[in-house]
Design an enzyme around this catalytic site. Structure first.
Site, PDB file in Angstrom:
ATOM      1  N   ASP A 110      -6.936 -11.255  -8.568  1.00 25.34           N
ATOM      2  CA  ASP A 110      -6.046 -11.303  -9.724  1.00 25.34           C
ATOM      3  C   ASP A 110      -6.823 -10.778 -10.932  1.00 25.34           C
ATOM      4  O   ASP A 110      -7.739 -11.442 -11.421  1.00 25.34           O
ATOM      5  CB  ASP A 110      -5.610 -12.755  -9.944  1.00 25.34           C
ATOM      6  CG  ASP A 110      -4.600 -12.904 -11.065  1.00 25.34           C
ATOM      7  OD1 ASP A 110      -4.433 -11.945 -11.846  1.00 25.34           O
ATOM      8  OD2 ASP A 110      -3.985 -13.982 -11.167  1.00 25.34           O
ATOM      9  N   TRP A 159       2.377   2.981  -2.412  1.00 24.33           N
ATOM     10  CA  TRP A 159       2.039   3.931  -3.487  1.00 24.33           C
ATOM     11  C   TRP A 159       0.647   4.521  -3.280  1.00 24.33           C
ATOM     12  O   TRP A 159       0.436   5.713  -3.488  1.00 24.33           O
ATOM     13  CB  TRP A 159       2.160   3.240  -4.844  1.00 24.33           C
ATOM     14  CG  TRP A 159       3.568   3.206  -5.356  1.00 24.33           C
ATOM     15  CD1 TRP A 159       4.714   3.215  -4.616  1.00 24.33           C
ATOM     16  CD2 TRP A 159       3.973   3.166  -6.719  1.00 24.33           C
ATOM     17  NE1 TRP A 159       5.806   3.181  -5.427  1.00 24.33           N
ATOM     18  CE2 TRP A 159       5.391   3.142  -6.725  1.00 24.33           C
ATOM     19  CE3 TRP A 159       3.286   3.126  -7.929  1.00 24.33           C
ATOM     20  CZ2 TRP A 159       6.130   3.102  -7.913  1.00 24.33           C
ATOM     21  CZ3 TRP A 159       4.020   3.081  -9.116  1.00 24.33           C
ATOM     22  CH2 TRP A 159       5.425   3.070  -9.106  1.00 24.33           C
ATOM     23  N   GLY A 192       0.769  -1.240   0.000  1.00 24.83           N
ATOM     24  CA  GLY A 192       0.000   0.000   0.000  1.00 24.83           C
ATOM     25  C   GLY A 192       0.799   1.289   0.000  1.00 24.83           C
ATOM     26  O   GLY A 192       0.227   2.366   0.138  1.00 24.83           O
ATOM     27  N   LYS A 204       6.738  -0.013 -13.475  1.00 22.51           N
ATOM     28  CA  LYS A 204       8.056  -0.626 -13.250  1.00 22.51           C
ATOM     29  C   LYS A 204       8.313  -1.658 -14.336  1.00 22.51           C
ATOM     30  O   LYS A 204       7.473  -2.522 -14.597  1.00 22.51           O
ATOM     31  CB  LYS A 204       8.101  -1.304 -11.879  1.00 22.51           C
ATOM     32  CG  LYS A 204       9.384  -2.106 -11.659  1.00 22.51           C
ATOM     33  CD  LYS A 204       9.666  -2.394 -10.208  1.00 22.51           C
ATOM     34  CE  LYS A 204       8.675  -3.344  -9.583  1.00 22.51           C
ATOM     35  NZ  LYS A 204       8.945  -3.499  -8.138  1.00 22.51           N
ATOM     36  N   ASP A 249       3.471  -0.945  -9.893  1.00 24.52           N
ATOM     37  CA  ASP A 249       4.760  -1.352  -9.326  1.00 24.52           C
ATOM     38  C   ASP A 249       4.796  -2.878  -9.245  1.00 24.52           C
ATOM     39  O   ASP A 249       5.483  -3.449  -8.411  1.00 24.52           O
ATOM     40  CB  ASP A 249       4.927  -0.721  -7.933  1.00 24.52           C
ATOM     41  CG  ASP A 249       6.379  -0.714  -7.465  1.00 24.52           C
ATOM     42  OD1 ASP A 249       7.276  -0.593  -8.322  1.00 24.52           O
ATOM     43  OD2 ASP A 249       6.621  -0.835  -6.250  1.00 24.52           O
ATOM     44  N   ASP A 267      -4.754  -5.739  -5.904  1.00 27.68           N
ATOM     45  CA  ASP A 267      -3.616  -6.651  -5.757  1.00 27.68           C
ATOM     46  C   ASP A 267      -4.142  -8.050  -5.483  1.00 27.68           C
ATOM     47  O   ASP A 267      -5.221  -8.217  -4.914  1.00 27.68           O
ATOM     48  CB  ASP A 267      -2.695  -6.211  -4.614  1.00 27.68           C
ATOM     49  CG  ASP A 267      -1.289  -6.792  -4.765  1.00 27.68           C
ATOM     50  OD1 ASP A 267      -0.347  -6.012  -4.970  1.00 27.68           O
ATOM     51  OD2 ASP A 267      -1.125  -8.027  -4.705  1.00 27.68           O
TER      52      ASP A 267
END
Length: 209
Positions: A99, A65, A63, A164, A124, A83
């Protein structure tokens, strides 16, 4: 022998982790992870997140970000996080656990978002690394492709994206895909990103729809 090597490697990683100035700083400031400093550096250079914006955070747990983004968007903004792992609640963050490669989870996430009204998509995400560089790179590139596909579904015109990416096979092709979808694309390597890591962050602005 293999176990001893792994054990030594784990010890080195743990020592490096707990000696890391960003880990120490994150703990002192009550932040959920050191990763927040990467986003903070990107924000300082590129100013992606503004008050009142709607932000989608992919691969959000634990958490860090989202914690940073919710402060930037303020009371009139909206942060939607997703997530596969659980995440402790954060005030102002709408979290969906699941997912999003699964249709039901993706539908639930898109329902929360409610159309092409997102200002920033940020990711990320990283796969569970196995130590097999070829397989790990393929898995990481699959995740970044998924995040770009999310941009195509939810970003408004001129929206922004930061993701990322690990340097290696598939990076150049992905960079070109992002360039085709956005007006400006920059590569960032934040100071808080470990020097030995192959990770970089693409920062893309001006989504073309």
């Amino acid at each position: 022998m293999g176990k001893n090597k792994q054990s030594e490697s784990s010890k080195r990683w743990l020592k490096e982790h707990f000696d890391d100035k960003y880990v120490i700083k994150a703990k002192k400031q009550g932040l959920r992870s050191r990763a927040v400093f990467k986003l903070e550096e990107i924000q300082a250079k590129d100013g992606l997140i503004k008050p009142g914006m709607t932000v989608v955070d992919l691969g959000a747990a634990p958490g860090g970000w989202s914690q940073y983004a919710v402060k930037q968007v303020g009371d009139n903004g909206h942060v939607i996080a997703c997530d596969i792992l659980s995440m402790d609640p954060l005030p102002g963050v709408d979290f969906l656990m699941g997912d999003f490669r699964e249709e039901a989870v993706l539908d639930a996430l898109l329902n929360k978002i409610g159309g092409k009204n997102v200002d920033v998509v940020m990711s990320d995400m990283a796969p569970n690394m196995t130590g097999n560089d070829t397989a790990d790179q393929a898995k990481s590139m699959y995740l970044v492709e998924l995040s770009l596909d999310m941009c195509r579904q939810v970003l408004k015109k001129n929206g922004s994206y930061t993701v990322k990416v690990f340097m290696g096979e598939g990076f150049d092709q992905f960079f070109n895909e992002v360039k085709n979808a956005f007006k400006v694309v920059k590569t960032r390597k934040p100071d808080s990103s470990r020097a030995r890591s192959r990770e970089v962050y693409l920062v893309a602005t001006g989504f073309k729809l």
